[in-house]
Design a protein around this motif. Structure first.
Motif, PDB file in Angstrom:
ATOM      1  N   ILE A  96     -14.329 -25.512   5.431  1.00 35.32           N
ATOM      2  CA  ILE A  96     -12.949 -25.514   5.558  1.00 35.32           C
ATOM      3  C   ILE A  96     -12.209 -26.749   5.536  1.00 35.32           C
ATOM      4  N   VAL A  97     -12.714 -27.583   6.340  1.00 38.00           N
ATOM      5  CA  VAL A  97     -11.950 -28.945   6.509  1.00 38.00           C
ATOM      6  C   VAL A  97     -12.052 -29.915   5.180  1.00 38.00           C
ATOM      7  N   GLY A  98     -13.123 -29.667   4.461  1.00 34.38           N
ATOM      8  CA  GLY A  98     -13.150 -30.387   3.108  1.00 34.38           C
ATOM      9  C   GLY A  98     -11.808 -30.144   2.401  1.00 34.38           C
ATOM     10  N   LYS A  99     -11.558 -28.987   2.108  1.00 29.08           N
ATOM     11  CA  LYS A  99     -10.423 -28.396   1.446  1.00 29.08           C
ATOM     12  C   LYS A  99      -8.805 -28.911   2.058  1.00 29.08           C
ATOM     13  N   LEU A 100      -9.056 -28.682   3.406  1.00 28.26           N
ATOM     14  CA  LEU A 100      -7.668 -28.829   4.192  1.00 28.26           C
ATOM     15  C   LEU A 100      -7.369 -30.610   4.104  1.00 28.26           C
ATOM     16  N   SER A 101      -8.615 -31.110   3.849  1.00 28.27           N
ATOM     17  CA  SER A 101      -8.300 -32.974   3.938  1.00 28.27           C
ATOM     18  C   SER A 101      -7.570 -33.211   2.805  1.00 28.27           C
ATOM     19  N   ASP A 102      -7.914 -32.513   1.651  1.00 33.28           N
ATOM     20  CA  ASP A 102      -7.256 -32.774   0.304  1.00 33.28           C
ATOM     21  C   ASP A 102      -5.855 -32.549   0.321  1.00 33.28           C
ATOM     22  N   ARG A 103      -5.341 -31.587   1.093  1.00 31.49           N
ATOM     23  CA  ARG A 103      -3.893 -31.094   1.220  1.00 31.49           C
ATOM     24  C   ARG A 103      -3.173 -31.936   2.249  1.00 31.49           C
ATOM     25  N   THR A 104      -3.685 -32.278   3.641  1.00 31.62           N
ATOM     26  CA  THR A 104      -3.118 -32.838   4.670  1.00 31.62           C
ATOM     27  C   THR A 104      -3.413 -34.093   4.872  1.00 31.62           C
ATOM     28  N   GLY A 105      -4.607 -34.702   4.225  1.00 37.91           N
ATOM     29  CA  GLY A 105      -4.794 -36.107   4.351  1.00 37.91           C
ATOM     30  C   GLY A 105      -6.081 -36.182   5.297  1.00 37.91           C
ATOM     31  N   ARG A 106      -6.559 -37.345   5.617  1.00 36.17           N
ATOM     32  CA  ARG A 106      -8.096 -37.446   6.378  1.00 36.17           C
ATOM     33  C   ARG A 106      -7.777 -38.207   7.782  1.00 36.17           C
ATOM     34  N   LYS A 107      -6.742 -38.832   7.639  1.00 39.82           N
ATOM     35  CA  LYS A 107      -6.564 -39.510   9.166  1.00 39.82           C
ATOM     36  C   LYS A 107      -6.300 -38.382  10.464  1.00 39.82           C
ATOM     37  N   TRP A 108      -5.745 -37.354  10.152  1.00 34.52           N
ATOM     38  CA  TRP A 108      -5.514 -36.296  11.314  1.00 34.52           C
ATOM     39  C   TRP A 108      -6.836 -35.795  11.746  1.00 34.52           C
ATOM     40  N   LEU A 109      -7.890 -35.589  10.755  1.00 30.83           N
ATOM     41  CA  LEU A 109      -9.223 -35.343  11.058  1.00 30.83           C
ATOM     42  C   LEU A 109      -9.827 -36.237  12.081  1.00 30.83           C
ATOM     43  N   LEU A 110      -9.681 -37.233  11.710  1.00 33.43           N
ATOM     44  CA  LEU A 110     -10.405 -38.324  12.344  1.00 33.43           C
ATOM     45  C   LEU A 110      -9.787 -38.630  13.784  1.00 33.43           C
ATOM     46  N   LEU A 111      -8.434 -38.376  13.750  1.00 32.34           N
ATOM     47  CA  LEU A 111      -7.710 -38.140  15.227  1.00 32.34           C
ATOM     48  C   LEU A 111      -8.266 -36.954  16.139  1.00 32.34           C
ATOM     49  N   VAL A 112      -8.203 -35.782  15.496  1.00 33.94           N
ATOM     50  CA  VAL A 112      -8.491 -34.849  16.292  1.00 33.94           C
ATOM     51  C   VAL A 112      -9.771 -34.817  16.709  1.00 33.94           C
ATOM     52  N   GLN A 145     -14.920 -35.145  11.745  1.00 34.77           N
ATOM     53  CA  GLN A 145     -15.105 -36.938  11.652  1.00 34.77           C
ATOM     54  C   GLN A 145     -16.084 -37.176  10.376  1.00 34.77           C
ATOM     55  N   LYS A 146     -16.834 -36.501  10.077  1.00 37.92           N
ATOM     56  CA  LYS A 146     -17.815 -36.740   9.055  1.00 37.92           C
ATOM     57  C   LYS A 146     -17.082 -36.531   7.625  1.00 37.92           C
ATOM     58  N   THR A 147     -16.120 -35.407   7.519  1.00 33.57           N
ATOM     59  CA  THR A 147     -15.668 -35.174   6.300  1.00 33.57           C
ATOM     60  C   THR A 147     -14.486 -36.276   6.134  1.00 33.57           C
ATOM     61  N   GLY A 148     -13.812 -36.319   7.189  1.00 33.48           N
ATOM     62  CA  GLY A 148     -12.524 -37.444   7.017  1.00 33.48           C
ATOM     63  C   GLY A 148     -13.029 -38.714   6.903  1.00 33.48           C
ATOM     64  N   GLU A 149     -14.157 -39.102   7.378  1.00 30.62           N
ATOM     65  CA  GLU A 149     -14.596 -40.708   7.384  1.00 30.62           C
ATOM     66  C   GLU A 149     -15.063 -40.899   5.658  1.00 30.62           C
ATOM     67  N   LYS A 150     -16.081 -39.817   5.354  1.00 25.92           N
ATOM     68  CA  LYS A 150     -16.315 -40.219   3.875  1.00 25.92           C
ATOM     69  C   LYS A 150     -15.173 -39.839   2.763  1.00 25.92           C
ATOM     70  N   ALA A 151     -14.477 -38.958   3.008  1.00 24.29           N
ATOM     71  CA  ALA A 151     -13.421 -38.694   2.070  1.00 24.29           C
ATOM     72  C   ALA A 151     -12.284 -40.038   1.959  1.00 24.29           C
ATOM     73  N   MET A 152     -12.047 -40.441   3.245  1.00 22.30           N
ATOM     74  CA  MET A 152     -11.318 -41.760   3.577  1.00 22.30           C
ATOM     75  C   MET A 152     -12.125 -43.068   2.984  1.00 22.30           C
ATOM     76  N   LEU A 153     -13.391 -42.922   3.206  1.00 21.67           N
ATOM     77  CA  LEU A 153     -14.020 -44.242   2.534  1.00 21.67           C
ATOM     78  C   LEU A 153     -13.926 -44.248   0.903  1.00 21.67           C
ATOM     79  N   GLY A 154     -13.935 -42.949   0.530  1.00 25.31           N
ATOM     80  CA  GLY A 154     -13.871 -42.794  -1.084  1.00 25.31           C
ATOM     81  C   GLY A 154     -12.365 -43.257  -1.495  1.00 25.31           C
TER      82      GLY A 154
END
Length: 175
Positions: A53-69, A104-113
């Motif tokens: 779920i989070v992988g798809k969501l991060s593409d629409r909303t950004g990654r920073k909020w994933l790390l913050l949550v 965190q895992k999804t957000g960090e990897k996507a943001m690193l990319g």
């Protein structure tokens, strides 16, 4: 890139402080190796389902909020461990921590990319993992020291505070 490395190194410091000592904690609330296995299994299974779920969501909303949550969510959840009296409560907390961990895992990897280009990507990711791993190793040593000097509960409070602080560093990341 500096803020993602620093914020996640601090977050890893906070989360790694408690992780090696879960088995001791579970023994203190009346569990054993089997309950530890279930607890860790629930953590990883809940994380697995949330990744989808989070992988798809991060593409629409950004990654920073994933790390913050993740950081602030874990900071709150870790405060419950010192008041846990039954193994089933650990199970519930582990499921919720698995959800946060997936963010965190999804957000960090996507943001690193996002932050790295085609050239030098491996070096940047290697640098990232160098610092997060250094902080993780320091956390394990610090956790052992804190338990020796105080109690097992203190590592949950210290970890919570460190994760709270890491969230403020995450706010500095510019996506």
């Amino acid at each position: 890139m500096r803020w993602i490395v620093f914020s996640q190194s601090v977050a890893v410091l906070g989360s790694s402080l408690v992780f090696p000592f879960y088995l001791i904690f579970i023994k203190e609330v009346g569990g054993g190796f089997f309950q530890y296995g279930i607890s860790y299994g629930l953590f990883t299974m809940s994380s697995a389902f949330v990744h989808l779920i989070v992988g798809k969501l991060s593409d629409r909303t950004g990654r920073k909020w994933l790390l913050l949550v993740n950081s602030w969510g874990m900071a709150i959840l870790l405060l419950f461990f010192p008041i846990v009296t039954h193994v089933w409560q650990v199970y519930v907390l582990q499921i919720l921590l698995g959800v946060a961990g997936a963010m965190q895992k999804t957000g960090e990897k996507a943001m690193l990319g996002d932050f790295t280009g085609q050239t030098g990507r491996g070096a940047a990711i290697g640098n990232y993992h160098f610092w997060t791993t250094i902080f993780a190793s320091l956390a394990v040593m610090l956790g052992g020291l804190l338990i020796d000097l105080f109690t097992l509960d203190i590592i949950f409070y210290v970890s919570s505070f460190i994760l709270l602080i890491s969230g403020f560093f995450i706010l500095k990341i510019k996506e």
